[in-house]
Design a protein around this motif. Structure first.
Motif: not given
Length: 422
Positions: A204-223
């Motif tokens: 939407v910020r790029q006038q409707g042009e789907w230029m690239r994807w955003k990704f997510r990954r799981r958070v890692e922590r020390r047990p």
């Protein structure tokens, strides 16, 4: 053109200042500073930019290169004064190793790390020649075979020199436990889990042009890891070795909470954050009143469950119980408190030094009360047994190696050699 022959007694190599600076940086590295050979080259370049005749400028230049925190300053100042001031630095070394009391005053605070590093790094050129008729002493660092042999020795059979070598082995090892995956997600630069909402907002910020994807990954922590360490008379040598191992874990930024129990429960987590392990263990030994005394395991577990369990046993915490289980009082209390601790903790690993005996059987009443509530039973009598915990404390390896707790009053199974339980 032929190279002229060197005069008798003349040496080829770097000048004396460069050799001394290199040796000083090596001394600091042996004392625990995170230095590399490149720091010696940087130190030589830095000394060319200051007045070499002014002691304060040389100290400031070297300190700016090697110090990474304010807690390292006292050790650096002691090493600098000892190495660059007095030509009789071997005599100063002996003074560090054998402190004296003058006029009834308490002995000055000394650094065992600096003394050990100096003892191991005396350069051959600075040693005094032996007197006539006196045998010359040679010192060599531990070889790989010596380290393996020392790692298999029982803690109760070590001499004073072997204890020093063992502390160096533990201090040089940086244990890194496995990270634990959580259900929470965070933004990532790449991956296989696409963030459709963030990608749509970017389009939407790029006038409707789907230029690239955003990704997510799981958070890692020390047990989190909680250690309950028995410091009774029968466990004093093993407790001291486990404390040095815990100090290495604390310096590796692990989520570790340490509690000592004999006749009472003591939280020493803050004391283990001291950078020098010798000073940390010395402060703990002087602070804990019931060191090498009696033991009341049931009462100590009751105090832990009542005051600390809900605070430190969150987030799939693992409890390391280090004791021989030789408690003959209030067995019913010990049984009930172990059952309560089992409900709080994700898993309980019992480290028992008595497993060093091949014919060990759980005949003591305290051992029989603890066994039904633990997930794994391991030995803790030498350095190899402590280092073997690294594979056990990882999430994946621990899930495969630690079985479900057996039925009541039955011995837990483990993947070491079978033992004749009775």
């Amino acid at each position: 053109m032929a190279r002229p022959h060197a005069a008798p007694g003349q040496r080829h190599g770097p000048p004396m200042l460069a050799r001394n600076v290199t040796h000083f940086m090596r001394l600091l590295r042996e004392a625990g500073f995170p230095l590399s050979p490149a720091h010696a080259a940087d130190a030589l370049q830095a000394l060319q930019l200051v007045d070499i005749g002014r002691r304060d400028e040389v100290r400031a230049a070297l300190a700016a290169l090697v110090l990474s925190g304010p807690d390292q300053r006292p050790l650096f100042d002691a090493a600098f004064d000892l190495f660059w001031r007095d030509p009789d630095w071997e005599g100063k070394l002996r003074a560090l190793l054998l402190p004296r009391v003058d006029a009834g005053a308490p002995p000055p605070r000394r650094s065992n790390r600096l003394a050990d590093a100096l003892a191991a790094q005396v350069p051959p050129g600075l040693r005094a020649p032996p007197e006539p008729g006196q045998a010359e002493r040679f010192s060599a660092p531990l070889t790989f075979s010596d380290q393996e042999r020392l790692a298999q020795r029982d803690f109760e059979t070590l001499s004073a020199e072997e204890w020093r070598a063992l502390r160096h082995l533990v201090r040089a090892r940086r244990t890194r436990l496995a990270m634990q995956h959580t259900r929470r997600l965070r933004t990532a630069a790449s991956g296989c889990r696409a963030d459709v909402r963030a990608s749509a907002r970017l389009a939407v910020r790029q006038q409707g042009e789907w230029m690239r994807w955003k990704f997510r990954r799981r958070v890692e922590r020390r047990p989190p890891l909680v250690l309950l360490l028995d410091i009774s008379g029968s466990m004093s040598q093993y407790s001291r070795a486990v404390l040095y191992f815990c100090h290495a874990l604390m310096q590796s930024r692990e989520r570790l909470s340490v509690f000592l129990f004999g006749t009472r429960l003591t939280n020493i987590t803050r004391s283990l954050r001291e950078r020098d392990p010798d000073e940390a263990v010395e402060a703990i030994s002087s602070h804990v009143r019931d060191w090498a005394g009696g033991t009341r395991i049931g009462a100590a577990l009751a105090s832990f469950n009542r005051e600390w369990a809900r605070r430190v046993l969150a987030g799939r915490a693992t409890v390391l119980l280090v004791t021989d289980g030789l408690d003959h009082e209030h067995i019913d209390l010990l049984d009930s408190e172990m059952a309560r601790l089992r409900r709080f903790a994700h898993r309980i690993i019992w480290l028992n030094p008595l497993l060093r005996f091949a014919g060990f059987t759980p005949r003591a009443r305290g051992v029989q009360a603890i066994l039904p509530h633990v997930d794994a039973l391991r030995s803790a009598h030498n350095l190899d047994s402590l280092f073997a915990l690294e594979a056990l404390l990882t999430d994946d390896a621990g899930r495969a190696a630690v079985p479900h707790p057996p039925a009541a009053h039955a011995a837990p199974t483990h993947q070491e050699e079978p033992r004749p339980w009775k």
